[in-house]
Write a protein that holds these residues in place. Structure first.
Motif, PDB file in Angstrom:
ATOM      1  N   VAL A  98      38.716  42.579  44.967  1.00  0.00           N
ATOM      2  CA  VAL A  98      37.742  41.556  44.605  1.00  0.00           C
ATOM      3  C   VAL A  98      37.036  41.078  45.870  1.00  0.00           C
ATOM      4  N   ASP A  99      35.750  40.820  45.751  1.00  0.00           N
ATOM      5  CA  ASP A  99      34.942  40.251  46.831  1.00  0.00           C
ATOM      6  C   ASP A  99      34.875  38.747  46.603  1.00  0.00           C
ATOM      7  N   LEU A 100      35.510  37.966  47.463  1.00  0.00           N
ATOM      8  CA  LEU A 100      35.553  36.515  47.306  1.00  0.00           C
ATOM      9  C   LEU A 100      34.239  35.849  47.693  1.00  0.00           C
ATOM     10  N   GLY A 101      33.290  36.618  48.202  1.00  0.00           N
ATOM     11  CA  GLY A 101      31.950  36.102  48.470  1.00  0.00           C
ATOM     12  C   GLY A 101      31.743  35.558  49.861  1.00  0.00           C
ATOM     13  N   ALA A 102      32.818  35.226  50.559  1.00  0.00           N
ATOM     14  CA  ALA A 102      32.741  34.683  51.916  1.00  0.00           C
ATOM     15  C   ALA A 102      34.149  34.713  52.494  1.00  0.00           C
ATOM     16  N   GLY A 103      34.259  34.447  53.792  1.00  0.00           N
ATOM     17  CA  GLY A 103      35.574  34.358  54.401  1.00  0.00           C
ATOM     18  C   GLY A 103      36.406  33.291  53.711  1.00  0.00           C
ATOM     19  N   ALA A 104      37.667  33.582  53.456  1.00  0.00           N
ATOM     20  CA  ALA A 104      38.533  32.646  52.730  1.00  0.00           C
ATOM     21  C   ALA A 104      39.927  32.682  53.334  1.00  0.00           C
ATOM     22  N   THR A 105      40.665  31.584  53.131  1.00  0.00           N
ATOM     23  CA  THR A 105      42.083  31.529  53.452  1.00  0.00           C
ATOM     24  C   THR A 105      42.851  31.617  52.145  1.00  0.00           C
ATOM     25  N   VAL A 106      43.672  32.640  51.999  1.00  0.00           N
ATOM     26  CA  VAL A 106      44.391  32.897  50.747  1.00  0.00           C
ATOM     27  C   VAL A 106      45.839  32.434  50.885  1.00  0.00           C
ATOM     28  N   SER A 107      46.278  31.613  49.932  1.00  0.00           N
ATOM     29  CA  SER A 107      47.634  31.078  49.969  1.00  0.00           C
ATOM     30  C   SER A 107      48.511  31.567  48.825  1.00  0.00           C
ATOM     31  N   ARG A 122      51.111  46.887  47.356  1.00  0.00           N
ATOM     32  CA  ARG A 122      50.847  45.938  48.429  1.00  0.00           C
ATOM     33  C   ARG A 122      49.693  45.027  48.039  1.00  0.00           C
ATOM     34  N   VAL A 123      49.765  43.773  48.414  1.00  0.00           N
ATOM     35  CA  VAL A 123      48.632  42.858  48.345  1.00  0.00           C
ATOM     36  C   VAL A 123      48.048  42.795  49.745  1.00  0.00           C
ATOM     37  N   GLU A 124      46.763  43.138  49.877  1.00  0.00           N
ATOM     38  CA  GLU A 124      46.156  43.264  51.195  1.00  0.00           C
ATOM     39  C   GLU A 124      44.871  42.441  51.280  1.00  0.00           C
ATOM     40  N   ILE A 125      44.499  42.064  52.492  1.00  0.00           N
ATOM     41  CA  ILE A 125      43.289  41.272  52.715  1.00  0.00           C
ATOM     42  C   ILE A 125      42.484  41.898  53.846  1.00  0.00           C
ATOM     43  N   LEU A 135      49.504  41.313  52.947  1.00  0.00           N
ATOM     44  CA  LEU A 135      49.983  39.949  52.735  1.00  0.00           C
ATOM     45  C   LEU A 135      51.340  39.939  52.052  1.00  0.00           C
ATOM     46  N   ALA A 136      51.583  40.901  51.196  1.00  0.00           N
ATOM     47  CA  ALA A 136      52.831  40.975  50.447  1.00  0.00           C
ATOM     48  C   ALA A 136      53.090  42.423  50.077  1.00  0.00           C
ATOM     49  N   THR A 137      54.375  42.794  50.002  1.00  0.00           N
ATOM     50  CA  THR A 137      54.757  44.161  49.666  1.00  0.00           C
ATOM     51  C   THR A 137      55.867  44.139  48.615  1.00  0.00           C
ATOM     52  N   ARG A 156      37.559  38.202  53.428  1.00  0.00           N
ATOM     53  CA  ARG A 156      36.621  38.084  52.315  1.00  0.00           C
ATOM     54  C   ARG A 156      37.060  38.930  51.117  1.00  0.00           C
ATOM     55  N   TYR A 157      37.779  40.010  51.376  1.00  0.00           N
ATOM     56  CA  TYR A 157      38.145  40.955  50.316  1.00  0.00           C
ATOM     57  C   TYR A 157      39.662  40.962  50.137  1.00  0.00           C
ATOM     58  N   LEU A 158      40.112  40.951  48.885  1.00  0.00           N
ATOM     59  CA  LEU A 158      41.532  41.062  48.594  1.00  0.00           C
ATOM     60  C   LEU A 158      41.756  42.274  47.703  1.00  0.00           C
ATOM     61  N   ARG A 159      42.803  43.027  48.000  1.00  0.00           N
ATOM     62  CA  ARG A 159      43.063  44.282  47.285  1.00  0.00           C
ATOM     63  C   ARG A 159      44.531  44.359  46.880  1.00  0.00           C
ATOM     64  N   VAL A 160      44.753  44.867  45.661  1.00  0.00           N
ATOM     65  CA  VAL A 160      46.100  45.236  45.229  1.00  0.00           C
ATOM     66  C   VAL A 160      46.151  46.760  45.244  1.00  0.00           C
ATOM     67  N   GLN A 161      46.980  47.306  46.113  1.00  0.00           N
ATOM     68  CA  GLN A 161      47.077  48.750  46.320  1.00  0.00           C
ATOM     69  C   GLN A 161      48.373  49.248  45.692  1.00  0.00           C
TER      70      GLN A 161
END
Length: 455
Positions: A98-107, A122-125, A135-137, A156-161
């Motif tokens: 997903v494209d979050l549209g701008a730089g973001a801090t993901v919690s 994996r959850v990746e950013i 971010l998580a495995t 800005r981008y988050l991916r589930v691989q």
């Protein structure tokens, strides 16, 4: 910060990365529940994660594959628990981003799996969609809902691989929810390069020495831009899904995930229905906002991708007006297939004039088109073809691989025309301006534009 995943499937929940406190095993009933509540509230990052807003809902999404057009990536970010994304069956690895549209801090990232879940993923950013940080495995997933909290990642981008399927099917998510704060990443701006071309894949492959689109694809890949734009007629002749797979996919398909396409008139000739093969091949990449037209931002630039096959429909024009009214970026570029002005065989196409009027009123800077199979650049002009310093610059870039068209009637304000050498347009964008070169497949620069400032 330790990662904490709470699994809310039918399997017992478990706390990851922490030993169960001895005191907790000695307590029972209400006392135990009270202590658990206190521990969760005091857990570093836990309260902040719960308070952070959902930032992924409705944002543009792409995936490595989709089982069908109705199971696209956008379904995982639409907030509807009845819709889902499903990858192609029986293949590893697969991803959704997903494209979050701008730089973001993901919690926090919450994943709600359908029966076809990931055993390992994996959850990746990423800040740029190219370099990824985990971010998580997960190595022993059991489906249900995975709620990763206490995360600390910026991008800005988050991916589930997905790396290993839990079933014989594919990967399928009802929802992928990303929580955090937008705007705490790198500010908009900076220079970046884009490669653009239209009229690309004739029905030939690299085994044919006269086949051009593998050569323009190799050139485009060597340039290695931030992303790629296509200006329609991506596949000839009738743009069937089978043709996309047989030809386009063998060349420009190598960087499909980094491509922002638009359709041309050949995409409407598909016997399965207008744009059927185009939509099936590109999926949510071509329909990130659920339509054949969309917009996105990069740095200080706002890009608008339009479907010139339906410029006679009010819905797209109304959407364009609203999109430009909501834009906050100082520089605007738009691209579609049919050019308003062209010195080639098709010539000027008045279907684009209403769009030019909307863009001109919004002080847009640049328009890119295909349709005529040559390269051409125009001086800044208004929708009536009058040269003016505050006008729109137009580029025709239809030399991506289809047979070249000759120059027939040179139009006013046309500054350079090339027909013959196949190639791509290499665009260089800055915080406040742009310029470009036309590069042929032999690597030679055939034309260099003036440098322009944004309006």
């Amino acid at each position: 910060m330790r990662l904490n995943r709470l699994n809310t499937s039918a399997h017992p929940p478990r706390l990851r990365g922490r030993r169960r406190p001895l005191l907790l095993t000695a307590l029972t009933g209400l006392a135990a529940l009270t202590l658990v509540g206190g521990l969760l509230l005091a857990w570093p990052g836990r309260a902040g994660a719960a308070a952070d807003p959902l930032i992924s809902r409705g944002k543009p999404a792409t995936a490595s594959s989709s089982e069908s057009s109705s199971l696209g990536a956008k379904n995982a970010f639409d907030g509807d628990p009845a819709t889902r994304w499903a990858s192609a069956e029986g293949k590893d690895p697969q991803w959704i981003r997903v494209d979050l549209g701008a730089g973001a801090t993901v919690s926090r990232v919450r994943l709600t799996w359908e029966a076809a879940y990931a055993k390992a993923y994996r959850v990746e950013i990423s800040a740029d969609g190219a370099a990824w940080t985990a971010l998580a495995t997960e190595t022993s997933g059991n489906g249900g809902t995975d709620d990763w909290t206490g995360l600390s990642g910026k991008g800005r981008y988050l991916r589930v691989q997905g790396t290993a399927r839990g079933t014989s099917y594919g990967y399928s998510l009802f929802e992928a929810e990303v929580y955090g704060t937008v705007g705490d990443g790198p500010p908009p701006g900076g220079s970046f390069t884009v490669v653009a071309a239209g009229d690309i894949a004739a029905q030939c492959t690299a085994s044919d020495s006269g086949c051009a689109h593998p050569k323009t694809a190799a050139l485009a890949r060597r340039i290695d831009p931030k992303f790629y734009l296509t200006m329609g007629d991506n596949q000839y002749d009738d743009a069937r899904l089978s043709d996309y797979r047989a030809y386009y996919d063998k060349s420009w398909g190598a960087f499909k995930a980094k491509t922002h396409p638009v359709p041309g008139n050949h995409e409407t000739y598909d016997p399965a229905g207008p744009l059927a093969g185009y939509k099936s091949y590109f999926g949510s990449i071509a329909y990130p906002q659920g339509k054949s037209y969309y917009s996105f931002d990069e740095g200080n630039w706002h890009f608008v991708a339009l479907d010139s096959n339906s410029f006679d429909q009010a819905a797209q024009l109304n959407w364009l007006k609203a999109d430009l009214a909501a834009n906050t970026r100082p520089c605007v570029a738009a691209y579609w297939h049919h050019p308003l002005y062209s010195s080639g065989g098709h010539g000027n196409d008045p279907v684009s004039k209403p769009v030019w009027k909307i863009l001109y009123a919004a002080r847009a800077d640049l328009v890119l088109n295909g349709h005529d199979h040559h390269y051409e650049r125009f001086a800044p002009q208004d929708p009536e073809g009058r040269a003016t310093a505050d006008g729109i610059v137009e580029i025709v870039g239809g030399m991506g691989g289809a047979e070249p068209y000759p120059i027939e009637e040179v139009q006013p304000n046309s500054q350079k025309r090339i027909s013959g050498p196949y190639g791509v347009v290499k665009l260089d964008f800055t915080d406040s301006g742009y310029g470009w070169t036309y590069v042929a497949t032999d690597g030679q620069v055939k034309d260099t534009s003036p440098k322009y400032s944004c309006h």
